[in-house]
Design a protein around this motif. Structure first.
Motif, short mmCIF file in Angstrom:
data_model
loop_
_atom_site.label_atom_id
_atom_site.label_comp_id
_atom_site.label_asym_id
_atom_site.label_seq_id
_atom_site.Cartn_x
_atom_site.Cartn_y
_atom_site.Cartn_z
N THR A 56 3.29 -8.69 13.68
CA THR A 56 4.40 -7.96 14.31
C THR A 56 5.56 -7.83 13.34
N GLN A 57 5.90 -8.93 12.68
CA GLN A 57 6.99 -8.91 11.72
C GLN A 57 6.69 -7.93 10.57
N PHE A 58 5.46 -7.93 10.10
CA PHE A 58 5.07 -7.03 9.02
C PHE A 58 5.18 -5.58 9.46
N MET A 59 4.72 -5.27 10.67
CA MET A 59 4.74 -3.89 11.15
C MET A 59 6.15 -3.41 11.44
N ALA B 163 7.78 -0.49 2.02
CA ALA B 163 8.27 -0.68 0.66
C ALA B 163 8.25 0.66 -0.07
N SER B 164 9.29 0.92 -0.82
CA SER B 164 9.34 2.18 -1.56
C SER B 164 8.34 2.15 -2.71
N GLY B 165 7.81 3.29 -3.02
CA GLY B 165 6.88 3.41 -4.13
C GLY B 165 5.42 3.17 -3.76
N LEU B 166 5.14 2.82 -2.52
CA LEU B 166 3.76 2.62 -2.12
C LEU B 166 3.18 3.92 -1.60
N LYS B 167 1.92 4.17 -1.96
CA LYS B 167 1.23 5.36 -1.48
C LYS B 167 -0.09 4.94 -0.84
N VAL B 168 -0.49 5.68 0.16
CA VAL B 168 -1.79 5.48 0.78
C VAL B 168 -2.77 6.42 0.10
N ILE B 169 -3.88 5.87 -0.37
CA ILE B 169 -4.90 6.71 -1.00
C ILE B 169 -6.21 6.53 -0.24
N THR B 170 -7.03 7.56 -0.25
CA THR B 170 -8.34 7.45 0.37
C THR B 170 -9.37 7.37 -0.73
N ILE B 171 -10.39 6.57 -0.48
CA ILE B 171 -11.47 6.42 -1.45
C ILE B 171 -12.71 7.04 -0.85
N LYS B 172 -13.25 8.00 -1.55
CA LYS B 172 -14.44 8.71 -1.07
C LYS B 172 -15.66 7.82 -1.29
#
Length: 55
Positions: free
Chosen positions: A31-34, A39-48
Motif C-alpha cells: 500500500t505504501q509503495f502504491m 520515480a522520475s525517469g522510469l519507463k515501462v517497457i514490454t518484452i515480446k
C-alpha cells in the motif's frame, strides 16, 4: 510428559499468528509503495515473447 496435542496446537496457533503479522506487513508495504509518487525517469517497457509455443 506433556501432552503432544496441546504442544502441537500451541505451536500451530503461534505459526498462524506469525503468518498474520507477515501478511499484514506485506500489505502495508504494498500500500505504501502504491501510494508513493512514481520515480522520475522510469519507463515501462514490454518484452515480446518470441518463443515458438507462445502463439
Amino acid at each position: 510428559m506433556m501432552d503432544y496435542k496441546i504442544m502441537y496446537f500451541k505451536l500451530a496457533a503461534k505459526v498462524a499468528d506469525a503468518l498474520d503479522i507477515l501478511l499484514k506487513a506485506q500489505q502495508e508495504g504494498e500500500t505504501q509503495f502504491m501510494d508513493e509518487e512514481p520515480a522520475s525517469g522510469l519507463k515501462v517497457i514490454t518484452i515480446k515473447d518470441e518463443s515458438p509455443d507462445s502463439e
